[in-house]
Design a protein around this motif. Structure first.
Motif, short mmCIF file in Angstrom:
data_model
loop_
_atom_site.label_atom_id
_atom_site.label_comp_id
_atom_site.label_asym_id
_atom_site.label_seq_id
_atom_site.Cartn_x
_atom_site.Cartn_y
_atom_site.Cartn_z
N ALA A 131 0.76 -1.27 0.01
CA ALA A 131 0.01 -0.03 0.15
C ALA A 131 0.87 1.13 0.09
N SER A 132 0.34 2.19 -0.58
CA SER A 132 1.14 3.42 -0.68
C SER A 132 0.44 4.75 -1.06
N TYR A 133 0.67 5.64 -0.59
CA TYR A 133 -0.27 7.12 -0.84
C TYR A 133 0.72 8.07 -0.82
N ALA A 134 0.59 8.94 -1.81
CA ALA A 134 1.52 10.24 -2.23
C ALA A 134 0.62 11.38 -2.14
N SER A 135 0.78 12.20 -1.27
CA SER A 135 0.35 13.69 -1.40
C SER A 135 1.06 14.73 -1.34
#
Length: 585
Positions: A485-489
């Motif tokens: 899982a990954s999340y770039a903001s």
């Protein structure tokens, strides 16, 4: 870079303004003509943590006032954003912004707020003895270097010196012999100041890493007077930082308190006394005991849980209304309205971001007795903001990291080939704060950009940012596994950069755009005024509300910028009473 008294316009504004701004404890005999006991209508511009906390604390001071919060976006909380992500066998929490709070002096209003919001049972603590509290690292020149702590032995210190990270530390011990800065120097960059007083290598290797972690900023472009105020003051008053500390140690106050001593500004001292008198916290003894043993704390639902509870409390108050998707182009669409029935501010609001209105349009204008600006438009005081991309990554393997600790920072002195991604640092989330995820594993956050991306027209996409973060982790930590899982903001213009002469610009702004047009009916708060940490912002909101108490809201010579006009001599205080910076990544 050294700056002198060539900004005559700024200087003249400072002289005019200094006579008009009240300091804590001073009386102001100039009041509004209105005989109202409280402000009937209050507008709060901005729905980030500063605006929400201001509305909350002000509502406690004036329970009958009608308060309207204007937020330009479709959500509250500003840069605080917590995201729950489903992963195999459970879910994990990703933070796009701040994730922890320091247990520091300026956390008192935050702790008070947590208690009042009923959040105590959702607070999770990081112990002072945990790896996250004990172990912090700097990447230099091509590997992690563990910073000294209470348990550090001679051998570990020798390893640090051999790595080159501490080059310049020993010559810095001769700081007391360095010449004092000229009296006509108003400000200079952090790098310039530290190079003069200590050693350029200390600035580049150690301090640049710290400033990456707090401000995502370049020490070649940040104000020493603003961000190193104690050091700046000691050089001014004692000709040397080390001499200043020696004077504090040998002072009469040191003998009285039998404690380590330092210096503190009278403004901060007054704010600290006010907190001690007003905030009898924590009331819950178990909560107090846990805080005493903690280095940092957060929430089971992430920092966003604080925003959720704050929003819930505000919406439950029938005198408070929240207007989302309603930007306010303040200064262009604000004007003073003076009359026999009292002075008010006409606040023009835009129905949507693409619509423009005439400054004096009555169709969308609302009259307020008091306006709180929790955001200042770019270019008035701060013309440079850091844009940071945070990349959250989760791996099922709980033993993926080669070390345990809070994380590591990357100084500007690291060679480009070791940091082509232009990363600022990495947080080991699975160590930094535990109790937010329903599954075990390794969770990290990579911070990219900041001052490295200044003047960029285009930023990496989420996919590109994730690829960059994985590349960095493989090079620095040897992590080759694929995250599940990954999340770039991308957080555009999220951290104000306090560049040299910031304080003089603040005084000019307060005089020109607040004091003269509005006579105290517009006050400022937020990360351009109080500091970039959550504790800083909440403390600033609390103190602003306190200064409105009684007839304080009628004082014509207050703007919220009083700190920047306080030129009284600093005083000697015990270290354990000193105001601390509560910023936390």
């Amino acid at each position: 870079m050294t700056l002198t008294r060539h900004a005559q316009l700024v200087q003249s504004a400072v002289k005019r303004t200094s006579a008009h701004h009240l300091l804590p404890g001073q009386l102001n005999r100039s009041r509004y003509s209105s005989s109202a006991a409280y402000p009937e209508r209050i507008a709060v511009v901005g729905g980030g943590i500063s605006g929400l906390a201001s509305a909350y604390f002000i509502s406690k001071e004036f329970p009958k006032s009608k308060i309207t919060i204007y937020e330009a976006s479709n959500r509250l909380g500003g840069w605080i954003q917590s995201k729950h992500v489903d992963v195999p066998n459970g879910n994990v929490l990703f933070e796009a912004g701040p994730r922890t709070l320091r247990v520091a002096k300026n956390a008192a209003p935050t702790i008070h707020l947590i208690e009042e919001l009923g959040l105590i049972n959702d607070v999770i603590f990081t112990s002072k003895t945990s790896p996250a509290a004990q172990n912090r690292y700097i990447f230099y020149p091509d590997r992690l270097q563990k910073l000294p702590n209470k348990e550090t032995g001679l051998l570990e210190l020798l390893k640090l010196f051999s790595s080159g990270l501490l080059d310049g530390v020993l010559p810095s011990l001769l700081e007391f012999s360095r010449p004092q800065r000229p009296s006509n120097v108003d400000d200079e960059t952090v790098e310039s100041f530290l190079s003069r007083r200590f050693d350029k290598r200390v600035a580049q290797n150690l301090f640049s890493a710290v400033f990456h972690g707090i401000y995502a900023g370049d020490i070649k472009n940040l104000s020493a007077k603003t961000l190193l105020p104690l050091f700046w003051e000691l050089e001014r008053s004692h000709k040397s930082i080390l001499r200043g500390f020696a004077a504090a140690r040998n002072s009469a106050e040191a003998e009285k308190y039998q404690d380590f001593m330092t210096f503190q500004s009278p403004y901060d001292a007054a704010m600290e006394r006010a907190m001690a008198e007003e905030l009898k916290i924590p009331k819950d003894q178990d909560f107090a005991a846990k805080l005493k043993e903690a280095s940092t704390f957060g929430f089971r639902g992430g920092m966003g849980q604080l925003i959720q509870h704050l929003e819930k409390a505000l919406r439950a108050n029938k005198n408070i209304s929240i207007k989302l998707n309603q930007p306010v182009d303040h200064h262009q669409h604000m004007r003073a309205l003076k009359g026999m029935d009292g002075d008010r501010v006409v606040l023009g609001t835009l129905q949507d971001k693409d619509q423009s209105i005439e400054p004096h349009s009555n169709a969308v204008a609302e009259k307020s007795d008091l306006v709180i600006l929790s955001t200042i438009p770019k270019g008035f005081v701060v013309d440079d903001f850091a844009t940071v991309m945070t990349v959250n990554l989760y791996y099922p393997n709980p033993d993926l990291l080669p070390v345990r600790g809070f994380g590591y920072l990357i100084p500007q002195s690291v060679a480009f080939h070791e940091n082509p991604e232009r990363a600022l640092g990495v947080i080991f989330d699975s160590d930094a704060i535990t109790g937010q995820d329903t599954v075990r594993g390794t969770k990290v956050t990579v911070m990219l950009g900041g001052h490295y991306w200044r003047d960029w027209q285009h930023y990496p996409t989420e996919e590109e940012g994730t690829t960059m973060a994985r590349s960095l982790l493989e090079r620095h930590l040897g992590i080759k596994e694929t995250p599940v899982a990954s999340y770039a903001s991308l957080n555009r213009d999220c951290i104000p950069q306090y560049t040299p002469l910031y304080e003089e610009r603040m005084r000019q702004y307060a005089n020109t755009y607040l004091l003269e047009p509005y006579d105290g009916r517009v006050r400022i708060v937020g990360n351009q005024v109080n500091g970039v940490g959550i504790n800083d912002c909440i403390q600033g909101a609390w103190f602003l509300a306190l200064k409105l108490r009684g007839n304080g809201w009628k004082e014509k010579q207050r703007t919220g910028a009083e700190r920047f006009f306080d030129n009284r001599p600093w005083q000697v205080v015990p270290v354990n009473r000193n105001h601390n910076n509560g910023s936390s990544a």
